[in-house]
Scaffold this active site. Structure first.
Site, PDB file in Angstrom:
ATOM      1  NE  ARG A 229      75.355  59.107  25.808  1.00  0.00           N
ATOM      2  CZ  ARG A 229      76.659  59.050  26.117  1.00  0.00           C
ATOM      3  NH1 ARG A 229      77.307  60.137  26.511  1.00  0.00           N
ATOM      4  NH2 ARG A 229      77.324  57.926  25.997  1.00  0.00           N
ATOM      5  CD  GLU A 258      76.057  63.516  20.434  1.00  0.00           C
ATOM      6  OE1 GLU A 258      76.863  62.607  20.133  1.00  0.00           O
ATOM      7  OE2 GLU A 258      75.919  63.934  21.588  1.00  0.00           O
ATOM      8  CG  HIS A 276      79.935  62.675  22.328  1.00  0.00           C
ATOM      9  ND1 HIS A 276      78.733  62.026  22.237  1.00  0.00           N
ATOM     10  CD2 HIS A 276      80.539  62.136  23.416  1.00  0.00           C
ATOM     11  CE1 HIS A 276      78.622  61.148  23.208  1.00  0.00           C
ATOM     12  NE2 HIS A 276      79.716  61.191  23.954  1.00  0.00           N
TER      13      HIS A 276
HETATM   14  N1  LIG Z   1      80.728  63.354  26.968  1.00  0.00           N
HETATM   15  C1  LIG Z   1      81.330  62.196  27.012  1.00  0.00           C
HETATM   16  O1  LIG Z   1      82.132  61.879  26.145  1.00  0.00           O
HETATM   17  C2  LIG Z   1      81.048  61.261  28.119  1.00  0.00           C
HETATM   18  C3  LIG Z   1      79.814  61.219  28.692  1.00  0.00           C
HETATM   19  N2  LIG Z   1      79.551  60.336  29.702  1.00  0.00           N
HETATM   20  C4  LIG Z   1      78.207  60.350  30.292  1.00  0.00           C
HETATM   21  O2  LIG Z   1      78.324  60.677  31.657  1.00  0.00           O
HETATM   22  C5  LIG Z   1      77.423  59.878  32.393  1.00  0.00           C
HETATM   23  C6  LIG Z   1      77.924  59.715  33.809  1.00  0.00           C
HETATM   24  O3  LIG Z   1      79.105  58.940  33.828  1.00  0.00           O
HETATM   25  P1  LIG Z   1      79.684  58.346  35.186  1.00  0.00           P
HETATM   26  O4  LIG Z   1      79.855  59.418  36.174  1.00  0.00           O
HETATM   27  O5  LIG Z   1      80.851  57.528  34.803  1.00  0.00           O
HETATM   28  O6  LIG Z   1      78.480  57.391  35.607  1.00  0.00           O
HETATM   29  P2  LIG Z   1      78.084  56.908  37.068  1.00  0.00           P
HETATM   30  O7  LIG Z   1      77.167  55.773  36.875  1.00  0.00           O
HETATM   31  O8  LIG Z   1      79.298  56.736  37.894  1.00  0.00           O
HETATM   32  O9  LIG Z   1      77.263  58.134  37.653  1.00  0.00           O
HETATM   33  C7  LIG Z   1      75.952  58.459  37.284  1.00  0.00           C
HETATM   34  C8  LIG Z   1      75.289  59.013  38.521  1.00  0.00           C
HETATM   35  O10 LIG Z   1      73.998  59.487  38.164  1.00  0.00           O
HETATM   36  C9  LIG Z   1      73.149  59.226  39.257  1.00  0.00           C
HETATM   37  N3  LIG Z   1      71.753  59.264  38.889  1.00  0.00           N
HETATM   38  C10 LIG Z   1      70.999  58.282  38.329  1.00  0.00           C
HETATM   39  N4  LIG Z   1      69.731  58.701  38.200  1.00  0.00           N
HETATM   40  C11 LIG Z   1      69.695  59.956  38.669  1.00  0.00           C
HETATM   41  C12 LIG Z   1      68.658  60.921  38.793  1.00  0.00           C
HETATM   42  N5  LIG Z   1      67.414  60.639  38.403  1.00  0.00           N
HETATM   43  N6  LIG Z   1      68.957  62.115  39.319  1.00  0.00           N
HETATM   44  C13 LIG Z   1      70.223  62.412  39.716  1.00  0.00           C
HETATM   45  N7  LIG Z   1      71.245  61.528  39.640  1.00  0.00           N
HETATM   46  C14 LIG Z   1      70.982  60.322  39.113  1.00  0.00           C
HETATM   47  C15 LIG Z   1      73.584  57.856  39.738  1.00  0.00           C
HETATM   48  O11 LIG Z   1      73.169  57.621  41.057  1.00  0.00           O
HETATM   49  C16 LIG Z   1      75.084  57.957  39.618  1.00  0.00           C
HETATM   50  O12 LIG Z   1      75.669  58.365  40.833  1.00  0.00           O
HETATM   51  C17 LIG Z   1      77.354  58.573  31.595  1.00  0.00           C
HETATM   52  O13 LIG Z   1      76.138  57.904  31.807  1.00  0.00           O
HETATM   53  C18 LIG Z   1      77.511  59.014  30.184  1.00  0.00           C
HETATM   54  O14 LIG Z   1      76.247  59.188  29.600  1.00  0.00           O
HETATM   55  C19 LIG Z   1      80.506  59.512  30.193  1.00  0.00           C
HETATM   56  C20 LIG Z   1      81.757  59.514  29.672  1.00  0.00           C
HETATM   57  C21 LIG Z   1      82.126  60.356  28.546  1.00  0.00           C
HETATM   58  O1  LIG Z   2      81.640  56.924  27.540  1.00  0.00           O
HETATM   59  C1  LIG Z   2      80.680  57.622  27.237  1.00  0.00           C
HETATM   60  O2  LIG Z   2      79.568  57.564  27.770  1.00  0.00           O
HETATM   61  C2  LIG Z   2      80.828  58.615  26.161  1.00  0.00           C
HETATM   62  O3  LIG Z   2      79.925  59.384  25.960  1.00  0.00           O
HETATM   63  C3  LIG Z   2      82.002  58.582  25.308  1.00  0.00           C
HETATM   64  O4  LIG Z   2      81.520  58.422  24.018  1.00  0.00           O
HETATM   65  P1  LIG Z   2      82.493  58.014  22.827  1.00  0.00           P
HETATM   66  O5  LIG Z   2      83.054  56.676  23.168  1.00  0.00           O
HETATM   67  O6  LIG Z   2      83.562  59.061  22.795  1.00  0.00           O
HETATM   68  O7  LIG Z   2      81.661  58.001  21.608  1.00  0.00           O
END
Ligand SMILES: NC(=O)C1=CN([C@@H]2O[C@H](COP(=O)(O)OP(=O)(O)OC[C@H]3O[C@@H](n4cnc5c(N)ncnc54)[C@H](O)[C@@H]3O)[C@@H](O)[C@H]2O)C=CC1
Ligand SMILES: O=C(O)C(=O)COP(=O)(O)O
Length: 524
Positions: A229, A258, A276
């Site tokens: 993010r 964005e 993104h």
């Molecule tokens: N670029 C994109 O299109 C996408 C971006 N994302 C982003 O990726 C992030 C992570 O996704 P997942 O791995 O599925 O989530 P998740 O919930 O499985 O993992 C997040 C991790 O961050 C850790 N965390 C929380 N606070 C923290 C801190 N202060 N310091 C260090 N670690 C901390 C949590 O303990 C957890 O293990 C999402 O929240 C989302 O914002 C997710 C999917 C697509």
């Molecule tokens: O799943 C997430 O957290 C993502 O960032 C994916 O975003 P999007 O659904 O591609 O706009």
């Protein structure tokens, strides 16, 4: 007829069961395009583009559920959703692999200058020496946030022969061992990693976790990636260290704003960017749309949902009934936490009377979140309270009892800690409000709000007077005061309420009196 608004683009195949349901009307339009009909919709499906704000909840008066076809819910005001009794669900693992693969693609591209080289060859240049890269093999990869995506990246990095450093305050030993990584401190990660990638949610604690100061601690020539993010890497801090040459390059899929119009980061040759795209694969989009579709159908059918962010299986009607106990429980957890400033091993909650007929697991989570929120520096809510308690070695239980203590409803919480236990009883009186009616073995009756002082003392003449004098000398006005005792001349308690917080010198002064056993200041 049920009305569902799909406000961001989503896989039609994934949405098919909703589109096929005869009793459901699906509208695929942006929120702004249906401004006058917002009050009609029962469900709202979004990705990251639609901002689901308090204002939107106010307009969507019929809304019952928001489905996020993806992971990050930072575009949804969860507190406002909860306040409005709207359930928020997401699709937590549908895009994990796609995002991990995208991050890896970005990492390889960054270290081998692939996007830059691609542009030059297409402009008829053949400049091989300008694009000498760096191997991933043997490099230390720092992963901040080791959840689903972080874990998948670690698996891939290992195959590439990279060393893995992880920082995640919630990583359990079990999971770390299972994946074969060890958790280090943020500073250890910063000073030792050659490449750092962030995979946390965007929350208060992670906003700017990489900033001007923390990036300064990294190795000169470090590479940074953000496919999670915008804002987790503070853009101003990154620009500073790109300008001074400390950061060798950055790969960004996400931005603080964005699209990143006029963003200075776009001007650096050693910054590569994508719009993104982490979750933008056919597979991920089908997965997330199908997951939220199924969840929304379940919810609208009155069945439980499995991946809710706030208030799992509650209907608005039940939510309304639970609300008074939710607030009472949260305050009780907070009071107990402030009165037990020692490590706690167990929290046991007991329900009596009409409250016992409600969804007590939800009230238990509210109490736990009040308890934990007063002692940990992370956001705790009803969803993560149980997980955080477990991670901190605090067991919790709830019990329904048929006791009849005379109250229409009663919540009792017993907390067991290092050499100390504490019991608090509370009730909610319709049209009157929350009351705390018992502390340990004492009966008492006060409204839990504002700034309170809880004093345990000996039931002797002059103690109350001395307390009054100390407070008076400090010009502290007592708003309300309750006293209780078990027997004449034995142990007694006082609960005083004030209009402003008390300073520590005053509580220490009171605690120094012989007949005062303990003094605890409570701020709610
Ligand atoms: N670029 C994109 O299109 C996408 C971006 N994302 C982003 O990726 C992030 C992570 O996704 P997942 O791995 O599925 O989530 P998740 O919930 O499985 O993992 C997040 C991790 O961050 C850790 N965390 C929380 N606070 C923290 C801190 N202060 N310091 C260090 N670690 C901390 C949590 O303990 C957890 O293990 C999402 O929240 C989302 O914002 C997710 C999917 C697509
Ligand atoms: O799943 C997430 O957290 C993502 O960032 C994916 O975003 P999007 O659904 O591609 O706009």
């Amino acid at each position: 007829m049920i009305h569902v608004l799909v406000s961001d683009s989503m896989s039609s195949e994934g949405l098919q069961p909703l589109l096929d349901a005869a009793h459901i009307n699906v509208v695929q339009k942006k929120v702004e395009e249906v401004d006058h009909e917002l009050h009609l919709f029962d469900a709202l499906l979004v990705r990251s583009a639609t901002k689901v704000t308090e204002e939107l909840f106010e307009k969507m008066t019929n809304l019952k559920i928001v489905g996020r076809a993806g992971v990050g819910v930072d575009n949804i005001d969860i507190e406002a959703a909860t306040k409005h009794g709207v359930v928020v669900i997401n699709a937590p693992n549908g895009n994990t692999i796609s995002t991990a693969e995208h991050t890896f693609a970005m990492m390889a591209s960054l270290l081998r200058h692939i996007p830059q080289a691609n542009v030059t060859v297409k402009s008829n240049e053949w400049n091989r020496s300008a694009f000498v890269g760096t191997e991933l093999y043997g490099k230390s990869l720092g992963i901040i946030g080791f959840g689903r995506i972080g874990g998948e990246i670690a698996k891939r990095a290992r195959v590439f022969g990279m060393n893995i450093l992880v920082f995640d305050p919630f990583l359990t030993k079990d999971r770390a061992e299972k994946i074969g990584v060890s958790n280090c401190t943020l500073d250890e990660l910063l000073t030792n990693a050659d490449i750092i990638t962030v995979h946390t949610p965007l929350i208060k604690e992670t906003r700017g976790i990489l900033n001007k100061e923390t990036i300064a601690k990294t190795k000169k020539g470090v590479y940074l990636l953000n496919c999670a993010r915008g804002g987790i890497i503070d853009e101003a801090g990154l620009i500073h260290h790109l300008e001074n040459g400390h950061v060798a390059g950055a790969a960004l899929d996400v931005f603080e704003v964005e699209p990143p119009v006029n963003n200075k980061l776009l001007k650096f040759d050693n910054v590569i960017v994508t719009p993104h795209l982490g979750a933008s694969t056919k597979e991920a989009q089908l997965n997330v749309a199908a997951q939220v579709t199924q969840e929304v159908l379940n919810f609208l059918d009155g069945k439980p949902v499995t991946s809710s962010i706030n208030l799992p299986t509650l209907t608005k009607e039940l939510f309304d009934k639970i609300q008074p106990f939710y607030h009472l429980a949260k305050k009780m957890g907070n009071i107990v936490s402030q009165c037990m400033k020692v490590p706690v091993q167990e929290v046991a909650i007991q329900y009596e009377g009409s409250v016992a007929e409600l969804e007590t697991s939800f009230i238990t989570k509210a109490l736990l979140s009040g308890f934990l929120g007063a002692r940990v520096d992370i956001t705790v809510n009803e969803v993560n309270a149980g997980m955080i308690a477990k991670e901190r070695g605090i067991s919790f239980s709830e019990k329904i009892t048929s006791n009849n203590s005379g109250y229409e409803n009663l919540l009792e919480v017993k907390v067991f800690g290092d050499n100390q236990n504490f019991v608090l009883r509370g009730t909610h009186v319709p049209h009157y409000g929350e009351r705390i009616v018992g502390i340990n073995d004492f009966n008492i009756d006060f409204y839990p709000t504002g700034h309170l002082l809880y004093i345990q003392h000996q039931d002797k003449p002059g103690v109350i007077g001395r307390v009054g004098k100390v407070l008076g000398d400090h010009e502290v006005n007592i708003a309300t005061m309750q006293v209780g005792r078990k027997e004449k001349g034995g142990e007694a308690i006082m609960m005083l309420a004030f209009d402003r917080p008390l300073d520590d010198t005053l509580t220490s002064q009171l605690a120094a009196y012989d007949d005062i056993v303990s003094v605890k200041s409570i701020d709610l």
